[in-house]
Design a protein around this motif. Sequence first.
Motif, short mmCIF file in Angstrom:
data_model
loop_
_atom_site.label_atom_id
_atom_site.label_comp_id
_atom_site.label_asym_id
_atom_site.label_seq_id
_atom_site.Cartn_x
_atom_site.Cartn_y
_atom_site.Cartn_z
N GLY A 490 0.87 -44.32 -13.31
CA GLY A 490 1.84 -43.67 -12.44
C GLY A 490 3.15 -43.36 -13.15
N GLY A 491 3.65 -44.32 -13.94
CA GLY A 491 4.88 -44.09 -14.68
C GLY A 491 4.74 -43.00 -15.73
N GLU A 492 3.56 -42.94 -16.38
CA GLU A 492 3.33 -41.89 -17.38
C GLU A 492 3.28 -40.52 -16.73
OE1 GLU A 492 0.79 -44.62 -20.56
OE2 GLU A 492 -0.24 -43.47 -18.99
N ARG A 493 2.64 -40.43 -15.58
CA ARG A 493 2.62 -39.14 -14.87
C ARG A 493 4.03 -38.71 -14.48
NH1 ARG A 493 -2.06 -41.38 -12.43
NH2 ARG A 493 -0.92 -41.91 -10.53
N THR A 515 12.43 -42.54 -10.62
CA THR A 515 12.37 -43.86 -11.26
C THR A 515 11.52 -44.85 -10.46
OG1 THR A 515 14.39 -44.58 -10.13
CG2 THR A 515 14.64 -43.54 -12.29
N SER A 516 10.85 -44.37 -9.43
CA SER A 516 10.16 -45.29 -8.52
C SER A 516 9.01 -46.04 -9.18
CB SER A 516 9.63 -44.52 -7.30
OG SER A 516 8.70 -43.54 -7.70
N GLN A 517 8.39 -45.45 -10.23
CA GLN A 517 7.24 -46.11 -10.85
C GLN A 517 7.51 -46.53 -12.30
OE1 GLN A 517 3.29 -44.47 -9.89
NE2 GLN A 517 4.34 -42.83 -8.78
N LEU A 518 8.79 -46.67 -12.64
CA LEU A 518 9.16 -47.04 -14.00
C LEU A 518 9.63 -48.49 -14.04
CD1 LEU A 518 11.12 -43.85 -15.14
CD2 LEU A 518 8.71 -44.38 -15.47
N ALA A 521 13.06 -51.14 -18.44
CA ALA A 521 13.41 -50.55 -19.72
C ALA A 521 13.29 -49.03 -19.67
CB ALA A 521 12.51 -51.12 -20.82
N ASN A 522 12.20 -48.52 -19.13
CA ASN A 522 12.02 -47.08 -19.05
C ASN A 522 12.98 -46.46 -18.05
OD1 ASN A 522 9.93 -46.36 -20.92
ND2 ASN A 522 8.47 -47.46 -19.62
N GLU A 523 13.33 -47.22 -17.00
CA GLU A 523 14.30 -46.71 -16.02
C GLU A 523 15.66 -46.53 -16.67
OE1 GLU A 523 17.42 -46.77 -13.10
OE2 GLU A 523 16.93 -48.48 -14.37
N ARG A 524 16.08 -47.47 -17.51
CA ARG A 524 17.36 -47.31 -18.21
C ARG A 524 17.33 -46.11 -19.15
NH1 ARG A 524 17.07 -52.97 -18.54
NH2 ARG A 524 16.24 -52.85 -20.68
N SER A 547 21.55 -48.44 -9.63
CA SER A 547 22.01 -48.05 -10.96
C SER A 547 22.08 -46.55 -11.10
CB SER A 547 21.06 -48.63 -12.02
OG SER A 547 19.73 -48.24 -11.76
N THR A 548 21.15 -45.83 -10.49
CA THR A 548 21.16 -44.37 -10.53
C THR A 548 22.26 -43.82 -9.63
OG1 THR A 548 18.79 -44.33 -10.95
CG2 THR A 548 19.77 -42.30 -10.19
N VAL A 549 22.38 -44.38 -8.43
CA VAL A 549 23.33 -43.88 -7.45
C VAL A 549 24.77 -44.13 -7.89
CG1 VAL A 549 24.15 -44.19 -5.09
CG2 VAL A 549 21.69 -44.15 -5.57
N ALA A 550 25.03 -45.30 -8.45
CA ALA A 550 26.41 -45.66 -8.81
C ALA A 550 26.99 -44.73 -9.86
CB ALA A 550 26.44 -47.11 -9.30
N ALA A 551 26.14 -44.14 -10.71
CA ALA A 551 26.63 -43.27 -11.77
C ALA A 551 26.87 -41.85 -11.31
CB ALA A 551 25.62 -43.27 -12.93
N ALA A 552 26.54 -41.52 -10.06
CA ALA A 552 26.64 -40.15 -9.58
C ALA A 552 28.10 -39.73 -9.38
CB ALA A 552 25.87 -40.00 -8.27
N ASP A 553 28.36 -38.45 -9.59
CA ASP A 553 29.70 -37.90 -9.32
C ASP A 553 29.98 -37.85 -7.83
OD1 ASP A 553 30.42 -37.12 -12.11
OD2 ASP A 553 28.63 -35.87 -11.88
N ARG A 554 28.94 -37.65 -7.07
CA ARG A 554 29.08 -37.66 -5.61
C ARG A 554 27.76 -38.14 -5.02
NH1 ARG A 554 28.53 -32.87 -7.47
NH2 ARG A 554 30.76 -32.64 -7.80
#
Length: 611
Positions: A490-493, A515-518, A521-524, A547-554
């Motif tokens: 799943g992560g490879e796909r 990032t749901s199937q990573l 390490a791969n998510e970072r 971690s993804t949301v916090a880095a967003a501009d909005r």
Amino acid sequence: MTGGDTAGGAPGLRALLSYTRGQRGTLVTGGVLSLLGGAVSLAQPLLAAAVVDALQAGRSAWGPVLRLAGVLLGGAVVTACGYYLIDRAGQHLVFAVRGRLIGAFVRMRVPEADRLKPGDLVTRMTADTTLLRTVATASVSNAVTHGLLLVVGMALLAWMDPVLFSVTAAAVTVVALVFRVVLPRVRRASDASQEALGDLGDALERMFGALRTVKANSAEEDERARLGDANLRSRRAGLAEVAWQSSTTVLTWLPLNTSYLVVLGLGGARVATGEMGVGDLIAYILLLFYLLSPLQMLTGALTQMQSGLAALRRVEESLTVGQEEPDRRETAERGAGRTAPAPDTAPLTVEFDGVGFSYGPDSPPVHRGVSFRAEGPGLTAVVGVSGAGKTTLFSLVERFYDPDEGRVLVGGTDVRAWPLADLRRAIGYVEQDAPVLAGTLRENLTMAAPGASDALLAEVVRLAELSGLIARLPEGLDTRVGHRGTTLSGGERQRVAIARALLRAPRLLLLDEVTSQLDAANERALRQVIEAAAARTTVLVVAHRLSTVAAADRIVVMDAGRVRAVGTHEDLLRNDPGYRELAASQMLAADGEGSEVPVEVGEHREQKYSQ
């Protein structure tokens, strides 16, 4: 889809004949040869009578016998050439029809694809077009040629003996009346049989589409029962069709054989009284016998046409299903051999302006007055509980669907005003389930950018963390990935789908739960790719990981189809209790497994464990 009246009567026949356009010359030639072959067959009884007369008169019969043999051989050769040309035209016809269906299916609008059954569409592409080929060529040709032969033969019978002809004409009239009553029922039975076959194909596609799920849940017997029911319905419909088609044979042969016996008895009586010679009676009976074949072919062709008209209706429905408009400019440029102008690379702004949307008139609203703006370059995250309408935002941007109210603007222009191919060419879209198609890994990666250089492909592979996977595959990029990418995890796909989107250098990048199937390490690593992309283009991401949301501009917070709030991570934690609860309960994702991520809001401090 509705069948209407296209499949029946003169309109259906005209539509059927329209499919022979482009092959009519070949069909006419084949039909003429078949007609000549049949006409030669009609001469055989007369030549046979000449043989009998020669033998009765004590003359040598070699001449008449050689002429009869030559006619038999010549008629067989001419008929075979006619059948070849007709079948050849049929192959060209089915090729053209399937080409039109391929175009219709590829251009099919997403709502239509949601509504229709894939297995039934496959049946229309295969079984229905094969039946249409047979009917539009062989059946039409047989109906015309053998109809003419029957007319000529009946005229010869009337000339040979009007008394015996009256018996034959009465039998043919009975057959015509029977067919007028029976053929509509044959058509309805054929229509039901084709529909049932399509349902069986759809049930089979359903099972194969989730074979692992079926086996994992030990549901083989349930699926076998479901397929068995579809098979049973198909058999019942097929038996009904066969029953009606068989009835035409019985209802044809009964009056004809009765007339044959009457002609034999009446003719024998006329020979006994001297009103008719033995040779004339033999010639009449032989000609009548030979006419049974054209009559049988004619009735068979008319019966088979009913199945063809049912197939025609289904093909016509498929060709008229709702389709997206092709990019006329791109088509013209390709046709003229010109190169399209270099695409703009500036980031595209996305704006939702009072958008309301539902998936159908009977479906609840998915969006209610959604309004927000995402500028680029930069990263905009969309968050919310399941069912809040996040993924549907991307479907509206891609114009898989159009909003019921309001506007979706990309680059300041309503998406409905964009040339569709230009719009999608500017967007990279990674779906939540990250589909991978059967074929090689290279074919999947370059789907959106077939002219991508090896250097660019290698760079994208590196960015998407696919280098290790490719090194392990036996043929590298040219390794086949199996049906729906089943040889990949799943992560490879997911990473393949991301690489595919990045390869087209989009002006707008849409990422749905990428990032749901990573693993961590791969998510970072992927988060770094997203941040790098956001530095040069507009990126919208549906995400649950903090971690993804916090880095967003909005961040756009969706709640029950509405935009609850828009702001940065810190602003929303401070000012929006709903977002604070969402962040604390659903979006906590650790950088390392088992660690804790704090959520601080002034004096308020919560601490949750990653899940």
